[in-house]
Scaffold this active site. Structure first.
Site, PDB file in Angstrom:
ATOM      1  N   PRO A 112       0.648 -18.501  19.864  1.00 38.67           N
ATOM      2  CA  PRO A 112      -0.803 -18.353  19.740  1.00 38.67           C
ATOM      3  C   PRO A 112      -1.164 -17.572  18.467  1.00 38.67           C
ATOM      4  O   PRO A 112      -0.529 -16.549  18.185  1.00 38.67           O
ATOM      5  CB  PRO A 112      -1.216 -17.556  20.988  1.00 38.67           C
ATOM      6  N   PRO A 113      -2.144 -18.068  17.700  1.00 40.79           N
ATOM      7  CA  PRO A 113      -2.521 -17.343  16.473  1.00 40.79           C
ATOM      8  C   PRO A 113      -3.381 -16.129  16.806  1.00 40.79           C
ATOM      9  O   PRO A 113      -4.037 -16.096  17.857  1.00 40.79           O
ATOM     10  CB  PRO A 113      -3.341 -18.388  15.706  1.00 40.79           C
ATOM     11  N   ALA A 115      -2.870 -13.278  17.937  1.00 44.27           N
ATOM     12  CA  ALA A 115      -2.625 -12.713  19.264  1.00 44.27           C
ATOM     13  C   ALA A 115      -1.635 -11.558  19.216  1.00 44.27           C
ATOM     14  O   ALA A 115      -1.190 -11.088  20.257  1.00 44.27           O
ATOM     15  CB  ALA A 115      -2.114 -13.810  20.199  1.00 44.27           C
ATOM     16  N   SER A 120       1.744 -15.644  11.966  1.00 42.50           N
ATOM     17  CA  SER A 120       1.684 -15.915  10.522  1.00 42.50           C
ATOM     18  C   SER A 120       3.058 -15.737   9.875  1.00 42.50           C
ATOM     19  O   SER A 120       3.471 -16.562   9.043  1.00 42.50           O
ATOM     20  CB  SER A 120       0.634 -15.029   9.827  1.00 42.50           C
ATOM     21  N   ALA A 121       3.792 -14.706  10.264  1.00 45.62           N
ATOM     22  CA  ALA A 121       5.129 -14.490   9.679  1.00 45.62           C
ATOM     23  C   ALA A 121       6.086 -15.583  10.123  1.00 45.62           C
ATOM     24  O   ALA A 121       6.909 -16.064   9.329  1.00 45.62           O
ATOM     25  CB  ALA A 121       5.672 -13.120  10.081  1.00 45.62           C
ATOM     26  N   ALA A 122       5.987 -16.010  11.386  1.00 47.38           N
ATOM     27  CA  ALA A 122       6.869 -17.076  11.883  1.00 47.38           C
ATOM     28  C   ALA A 122       6.599 -18.379  11.134  1.00 47.38           C
ATOM     29  O   ALA A 122       7.534 -19.092  10.753  1.00 47.38           O
ATOM     30  CB  ALA A 122       6.670 -17.266  13.383  1.00 47.38           C
ATOM     31  N   ASP A 163       7.047  -7.675  10.883  1.00 47.96           N
ATOM     32  CA  ASP A 163       6.935  -9.054  11.380  1.00 47.96           C
ATOM     33  C   ASP A 163       7.891  -9.993  10.636  1.00 47.96           C
ATOM     34  O   ASP A 163       8.456 -10.918  11.231  1.00 47.96           O
ATOM     35  CB  ASP A 163       5.498  -9.582  11.223  1.00 47.96           C
TER      36      ASP A 163
HETATM   37  O1  PMV Z   1      -0.655  -8.577  15.076  1.00 44.40           O
HETATM   38  P1  PMV Z   1       0.508  -8.882  14.202  1.00 44.40           P
HETATM   39  O2  PMV Z   1       1.499  -9.787  14.822  1.00 44.40           O
HETATM   40  O3  PMV Z   1       0.084  -9.379  12.869  1.00 44.40           O
HETATM   41  O4  PMV Z   1       1.290  -7.480  13.975  1.00 44.40           O
HETATM   42  C1  PMV Z   1       0.752  -6.492  13.125  1.00 44.40           C
HETATM   43  C2  PMV Z   1       1.543  -5.201  13.167  1.00 44.40           C
HETATM   44  C3  PMV Z   1       0.842  -4.062  12.378  1.00 44.40           C
HETATM   45  O5  PMV Z   1       1.637  -2.888  12.571  1.00 44.40           O
HETATM   46  C4  PMV Z   1      -0.547  -3.792  12.903  1.00 44.40           C
HETATM   47  C5  PMV Z   1       0.762  -4.388  10.895  1.00 44.40           C
HETATM   48  C6  PMV Z   1       2.088  -4.275  10.154  1.00 44.40           C
HETATM   49  O6  PMV Z   1       2.167  -4.897   9.084  1.00 44.40           O
HETATM   50  O7  PMV Z   1       3.009  -3.570  10.586  1.00 44.40           O
END
Ligand code: PMV
Length: 326
Positions: A112-113, A115, A120-122, A163
């Site tokens: 799920p985007p 969330a 995005s990293a995956a 991530d």
């Molecule tokens: O919500 P996500 O999956 O993009 O995770 C972000 C994690 C943070 O600590 C808020 C940002 C980061 O780059 O570490």
């Protein structure tokens, strides 16, 4: 980490392969330490390998295209939500000196985007690997990380890098000093991850925390340092199999994240449901302001009860993740 991708010397065009080049990567959750990680504090990441994104490089006449969810766009006309995957695609092609024309990169995401699960990293990892397979060349880990980070800078603004590691890692790890290190587990741990269904952008959440910190730097730094302490304590708890203490630190981190402005009424609702159903602790995971909640249970049966309670409390999806099984 300061890694500059090394460029290959000459531009290459590729013959069409028999099997389409693909890449994939998975979701992640953060056990504790999100947001503080952006400020150099440690965090703990948990890979969620069954939730995957797959990318494929196909021949398609004309300028470079990107397709996802049944829609296809020229890379120069991507909707904002695809900006970071566009960067992953062009950066990877550029890295391998491959021509961008006559190609389509198709992305199928099971994550799920927006969330908090690292979608995005995956996607960036899947694309970089698919382009690498298309190039039929090796890619060192530092360059791979930097290519994904270049996309994450578009998605996150100022990504810590957690991530980019977590969406390719096979085991949970401690992210410290910008690098992953193995997490030792003294006993199995049962996690339940539940989606609030509320979508929130990571870059806005990270910018919001930045504003909170800038408005009162002494208080902001103290809150972030407190999350850092909770994370270090959590590493020790997990090493000794002390799940009750670990859960309490998770719940304490949730309170601080709310003070930093990344809470949401649905997060509170799912945290309350999880703790009411016997979770040792629960908190948001990822950027917050919606997204997912992670709860820790002291056994498989308890995890099932928590899963049902979070579903009844309004979770739109729930996943169980067990680590340290013997
Ligand atoms: O919500 P996500 O999956 O993009 O995770 C972000 C994690 C943070 O600590 C808020 C940002 C980061 O780059 O570490």
């Amino acid at each position: 980490m300061d890694c500059v991708p090394i460029r290959l010397a000459e531009s290459r065009s590729m013959p069409a392969p028999a099997v389409l080049p693909t890449g994939s990567a998975h979701a992640k959750a953060i056990l504790v330490g999100e947001h503080a990680a952006v400020y150099g504090h440690p965090a703990i990441a948990l890979p969620m390998t069954p939730l995957r994104t797959v990318a494929e490089v196909r021949h398609s006449p004309g300028p470079l295209r990107l397709s996802s969810g049944g829609r296809s766009f020229p890379v120069t006309q991507l909707p904002h939500r695809f900006a970071s995957v566009g960067v992953a695609t062009t950066a990877a092609l550029d890295f391998f000196n491959l021509p961008a024309d006559d190609l389509e990169v198709a992305v199928r995401s099971g994550i799920p985007p927006q969330a908090g699960l690292g979608a995005s990293a995956a996607a960036a990892h899947a694309i970089v690997e698919a382009v690498r397979a298309h190039a039929r060349l090796p890619l060192d880990e530092a360059s791979r990380f930097e290519l994904v980070q270049s996309a994450e800078r578009v998605a996150h603004g100022n990504p810590s890098g957690i991530d980019a590691y977590a969406t390719r890692a096979s085991e949970p790890f401690v992210f410290s000093g910008g690098m992953p290190a193995p997490l030792l587990l003294g006993a199995p741990v049962w996690f339940v991850v539940a989606d609030t269904g509320v979508r929130a952008s990571t870059d806005e959440a990270v910018a919001g925390v930045r504003r909170t910190v800038d408005a009162d730097p002494a208080r902001g730094s103290a809150l972030l340092a407190r999350i850092g302490d909770l994370t270090r304590g959590a590493v020790t708890d997990l090493e000794h199999g002390q799940l009750t203490a670990f859960g309490q630190r998770m719940t304490a981190a949730q309170q601080i994240l709310t003070e930093l402005g990344v809470g949401h009424a649905m997060i509170d609702q799912l945290v309350t449901a999880a703790v009411g159903a016997g979770a040792a602790g629960a908190k948001l995971t990822g950027a917050g302001r919606g997204g997912c909640v992670i709860a820790v249970a002291t056994g498989a049966d308890r995890a099932e009860v928590i899963q049902s309670a979070m579903t009844e409390a309004g979770a739109v999806a729930v996943w169980a993740v067990t680590v340290g099984e013997t």
